[in-house]
Design a protein around this motif. Structure first.
Motif, PDB file in Angstrom:
ATOM      1  N   SER A  29       0.971  -1.321  -0.067  1.00 30.83           N
ATOM      2  CA  SER A  29      -0.106   0.004   0.224  1.00 30.83           C
ATOM      3  C   SER A  29       0.903   1.385  -0.098  1.00 30.83           C
ATOM      4  O   SER A  29       0.477   2.285  -0.610  1.00 30.83           O
ATOM      5  CB  SER A  29      -1.007  -0.144   1.077  1.00 30.83           C
ATOM      6  OG  SER A  29      -1.778  -1.003   1.062  1.00 30.83           O
ATOM      7  N   LEU A  32       1.903   3.538  -2.991  1.00 28.57           N
ATOM      8  CA  LEU A  32       0.997   4.634  -3.399  1.00 28.57           C
ATOM      9  C   LEU A  32       1.105   5.948  -2.605  1.00 28.57           C
ATOM     10  O   LEU A  32       1.518   6.934  -3.123  1.00 28.57           O
ATOM     11  CB  LEU A  32      -0.509   4.290  -3.176  1.00 28.57           C
ATOM     12  CG  LEU A  32      -1.054   3.036  -3.758  1.00 28.57           C
ATOM     13  CD1 LEU A  32      -2.594   2.767  -3.349  1.00 28.57           C
ATOM     14  CD2 LEU A  32      -1.373   3.411  -5.249  1.00 28.57           C
ATOM     15  N   PHE A  33       1.365   5.924  -1.336  1.00 26.41           N
ATOM     16  CA  PHE A  33       1.553   6.895  -0.548  1.00 26.41           C
ATOM     17  C   PHE A  33       2.864   7.707  -0.838  1.00 26.41           C
ATOM     18  O   PHE A  33       2.919   8.777  -0.988  1.00 26.41           O
ATOM     19  CB  PHE A  33       1.338   6.701   1.068  1.00 26.41           C
ATOM     20  CG  PHE A  33       1.558   7.885   1.734  1.00 26.41           C
ATOM     21  CD1 PHE A  33       0.545   8.469   2.406  1.00 26.41           C
ATOM     22  CD2 PHE A  33       2.692   8.404   2.078  1.00 26.41           C
ATOM     23  CE1 PHE A  33       0.525   9.646   3.292  1.00 26.41           C
ATOM     24  CE2 PHE A  33       2.912   9.472   3.224  1.00 26.41           C
ATOM     25  CZ  PHE A  33       1.725   9.958   3.522  1.00 26.41           C
ATOM     26  N   HIS A  39      -1.534   5.082  -8.928  1.00 26.17           N
ATOM     27  CA  HIS A  39      -2.667   4.127  -8.562  1.00 26.17           C
ATOM     28  C   HIS A  39      -2.834   3.187  -9.788  1.00 26.17           C
ATOM     29  O   HIS A  39      -3.243   2.014  -9.451  1.00 26.17           O
ATOM     30  CB  HIS A  39      -3.894   4.949  -8.188  1.00 26.17           C
ATOM     31  CG  HIS A  39      -4.933   4.360  -7.377  1.00 26.17           C
ATOM     32  ND1 HIS A  39      -6.006   3.312  -8.113  1.00 26.17           N
ATOM     33  CD2 HIS A  39      -5.167   3.996  -6.061  1.00 26.17           C
ATOM     34  CE1 HIS A  39      -6.779   3.017  -7.173  1.00 26.17           C
ATOM     35  NE2 HIS A  39      -6.212   3.132  -5.945  1.00 26.17           N
ATOM     36  N   ASP A  79      -4.752  -0.090   0.863  1.00 31.84           N
ATOM     37  CA  ASP A  79      -4.977  -0.136  -0.661  1.00 31.84           C
ATOM     38  C   ASP A  79      -6.195  -0.285  -0.764  1.00 31.84           C
ATOM     39  O   ASP A  79      -6.889  -0.056  -2.093  1.00 31.84           O
ATOM     40  CB  ASP A  79      -4.165  -0.985  -1.523  1.00 31.84           C
ATOM     41  CG  ASP A  79      -4.235  -2.409  -1.117  1.00 31.84           C
ATOM     42  OD1 ASP A  79      -5.096  -2.684  -0.165  1.00 31.84           O
ATOM     43  OD2 ASP A  79      -3.370  -3.109  -1.603  1.00 31.84           O
ATOM     44  N   TRP A 127      -7.106   3.993   0.715  1.00 28.81           N
ATOM     45  CA  TRP A 127      -6.646   4.912   0.090  1.00 28.81           C
ATOM     46  C   TRP A 127      -7.252   4.932  -1.657  1.00 28.81           C
ATOM     47  O   TRP A 127      -6.770   5.591  -2.418  1.00 28.81           O
ATOM     48  CB  TRP A 127      -5.103   5.069  -0.083  1.00 28.81           C
ATOM     49  CG  TRP A 127      -4.489   5.142   1.409  1.00 28.81           C
ATOM     50  CD1 TRP A 127      -5.077   5.951   2.282  1.00 28.81           C
ATOM     51  CD2 TRP A 127      -3.128   4.934   1.846  1.00 28.81           C
ATOM     52  NE1 TRP A 127      -4.133   5.882   3.230  1.00 28.81           N
ATOM     53  CE2 TRP A 127      -3.112   5.424   3.072  1.00 28.81           C
ATOM     54  CE3 TRP A 127      -2.235   4.303   1.029  1.00 28.81           C
ATOM     55  CZ2 TRP A 127      -1.911   5.284   3.747  1.00 28.81           C
ATOM     56  CZ3 TRP A 127      -0.861   4.103   1.784  1.00 28.81           C
ATOM     57  CH2 TRP A 127      -0.923   4.292   3.070  1.00 28.81           C
ATOM     58  N   SER A 128      -8.231   3.985  -1.701  1.00 29.50           N
ATOM     59  CA  SER A 128      -8.753   3.580  -2.900  1.00 29.50           C
ATOM     60  C   SER A 128     -10.117   4.236  -2.920  1.00 29.50           C
ATOM     61  O   SER A 128     -10.902   4.064  -4.060  1.00 29.50           O
ATOM     62  CB  SER A 128      -8.517   2.357  -3.546  1.00 29.50           C
ATOM     63  OG  SER A 128      -7.323   1.803  -3.661  1.00 29.50           O
ATOM     64  N   ALA A 133     -10.658  10.564   1.191  1.00 25.55           N
ATOM     65  CA  ALA A 133      -9.885  11.600   1.264  1.00 25.55           C
ATOM     66  C   ALA A 133     -10.874  12.852   1.521  1.00 25.55           C
ATOM     67  O   ALA A 133     -10.813  13.834   0.648  1.00 25.55           O
ATOM     68  CB  ALA A 133      -9.035  11.787   0.153  1.00 25.55           C
ATOM     69  N   SER A 148      -1.204  13.923   2.088  1.00 28.04           N
ATOM     70  CA  SER A 148      -1.134  13.138   0.560  1.00 28.04           C
ATOM     71  C   SER A 148      -2.577  13.267  -0.051  1.00 28.04           C
ATOM     72  O   SER A 148      -3.587  13.171   0.984  1.00 28.04           O
ATOM     73  CB  SER A 148      -0.834  11.648   0.971  1.00 28.04           C
ATOM     74  OG  SER A 148      -1.126  10.835  -0.361  1.00 28.04           O
ATOM     75  N   TYR A 150      -4.297  11.002  -1.191  1.00 23.93           N
ATOM     76  CA  TYR A 150      -4.620   9.934  -0.868  1.00 23.93           C
ATOM     77  C   TYR A 150      -5.636   9.646   0.527  1.00 23.93           C
ATOM     78  O   TYR A 150      -6.275   8.829   0.776  1.00 23.93           O
ATOM     79  CB  TYR A 150      -3.849   8.365  -0.786  1.00 23.93           C
ATOM     80  CG  TYR A 150      -3.319   8.236  -2.223  1.00 23.93           C
ATOM     81  CD1 TYR A 150      -4.305   7.729  -2.955  1.00 23.93           C
ATOM     82  CD2 TYR A 150      -1.873   8.225  -2.593  1.00 23.93           C
ATOM     83  CE1 TYR A 150      -3.546   7.328  -4.399  1.00 23.93           C
ATOM     84  CE2 TYR A 150      -1.676   8.062  -3.712  1.00 23.93           C
ATOM     85  CZ  TYR A 150      -2.312   7.506  -4.912  1.00 23.93           C
ATOM     86  OH  TYR A 150      -1.989   7.124  -6.043  1.00 23.93           O
TER      87      TYR A 150
END
Length: 423
Positions: A29, A32-33, A39, A79, A127-128, A133, A148, A150
């Motif tokens: 995960s 991504l960050f 993504h 994720d 974060w998906s 967010a 971030s 995300y």
């Protein structure tokens, strides 16, 4: 929340970080960050996640040989990819990967068939998720970990309605895990990204207690957990509540093919003995490949730790924290009736093993694993200050690989002197 007796008796758990991040071997995960990949590319790993050799029964047998009492599987990491067939999102391995299987259901069944408690990891964050967010933490404990796209919306772009939708989704997934799998333990994570109030932690804790009152939860349920979870390093003093140290075998949580910095069996034995000597559990992590197999380097280390635990089971199971620092140069444990003290010696003693501040008379000292009795005597002492107990060093034939344990049978419950001596 209510702690269950099985947890503190287990002493060892196995953490399993398994997910699509194992396809390319990227940081789970966090790729991504940290901007390792966008993504879209990260999610392309869904197409390569086969679980073609996934055999949770083999995992369970390995974990049992390691001496574990429980395991914890990443049901959903940050994720957002779920390892079970969640009805709340199509972002799961059953619908979106070649695996096409409910990995959580198989895991829970396999662990219980082997007599292990089945725990599930679940991240509060996702974060998906399109609504995640949408709210900013008012005072984040780690500001660098919320800066971030995300995690947080741009300043002034908060959307409380979207956040409520996200929480309904989070609560719905937790309810699915509780009702479908009845996990013995829920291991939450991601809590640093919002405040307890924003997370609606009190309401979530109430739901867990109403739905599955026997499920143990870690402290990342912010104010409502059963035990503390220090990470990647032993605390210098034990938390007041029950606790476990979560630790990687190498430097990574998920599968990283180029991370060969594996801790040795001797180092893992030391971590384990020091942890239980302070009254905690060790939650030791492995990261399987995308096909579901555990790399040989990690499996061998679990086997080696299990060999040590089996030889010294009396000093592990049915024990509590041992002597405070300073009484013995090494960790120790104490039998539940407080009448047998177990001293761990990582290095072969050259002449004697010393114990300071022990008020009790010692009836017998023996080496665990061989039963050989060792001579002992006491020297010194004045008024309230007991003398030093000297135990003859075991013969080389009685020493165990990675650390030997001496059992001291006391004349009553352990009594210690902890004063400063005569002025």
């Amino acid at each position: 929340m209510t702690m269950q007796p099985w947890f503190t008796e287990a002493k060892l758990g196995i953490f399993v970080h398994y997910g699509i991040y194992s396809v390319e071997g990227v940081p789970e995960s966090w790729a991504l960050f940290d901007g390792v990949m966008p993504h879209e590319r990260y999610m392309r790993q869904l197409d390569g996640f086969t679980a073609s050799a996934y055999d949770p029964g083999a995992w369970a047998r390995l974990f049992a040989r390691a001496g574990a009492g429980y395991a914890v599987l990443t049901a959903r990491h940050h994720d957002g990819v779920a390892l079970w067939d969640t009805r709340l999102s199509d972002l799961n391995v059953v619908r979106r990967t070649p695996a096409g299987r409910d990995l959580v259901a198989e895991y829970v069944s396999a662990m219980r068939a082997e007599g292990l408690r089945a725990g599930l990891y679940y991240s509060h964050s996702d974060w998906s998720h399109p609504d995640y967010a949408s709210l900013r933490h008012p005072h984040p404990p780690h500001p660098e970990l919320v800066d971030s796209g995300y995690v947080s919306p741009a300043p002034g772009a908060e959307d409380p309605r979207a956040w409520d939708r996200y929480l309904d989704y989070r609560d719905g997934q937790v309810h699915e895990l509780l009702t479908r799998f009845r996990p013995d333990l829920l291991w939450f994570d991601g809590e640093w990204e919002r405040s307890a109030q924003q997370w609606r932690m009190s309401e979530l804790a109430g739901t867990i207690r109403e739905t599955a009152p026997d499920t143990v939860c870690n402290a990342r349920l912010l104010g409502h957990g059963d035990y503390a979870t220090p990470e990647q390093g032993l605390p210098m003093s034990a938390p007041e509540a029950p606790w476990e140290l979560c630790l990687t075998v190498n430097d990574s949580w998920g599968y990283r093919p180029r991370d060969d910095n594996h801790k040795s069996v001797a180092q893992l034995v030391r971590y384990f003995a020091e942890t239980i000597g302070m009254g905690g559990n060790l939650l030791l992590n492995v990261g399987p490949r995308a096909d579901g197999t555990i790399v040989a380097e990690q499996a061998r280390r679990l086997e080696g730790l299990g060999d040590w635990i089996r030889r010294h089971s009396a000093a592990v199971h049915g024990t509590v924290a041992g002597l405070p620092p300073g009484h013995h140069y090494g960790p120790s444990t104490l039998s539940a009736d407080r009448r047998t003290l177990y001293l761990v010696c990582f290095d072969p003693p050259s002449e004697t093993v010393a114990v300071r501040g022990l008020r009790n008379a010692v009836r017998r000292v023996s080496v665990l694993g061989t039963g050989t009795e060792l001579a002992h005597r006491r020297t010194g002492g004045l008024h309230d200050v007991p003398g030093v107990l000297w135990i003859d060093a075991p013969d080389p034939a009685d020493l165990a690989r990675h650390g030997s344990v001496l059992a001291l049978e006391l004349d009553g419950e352990l009594e210690l002197y902890t004063g400063r001596g005569r002025a």
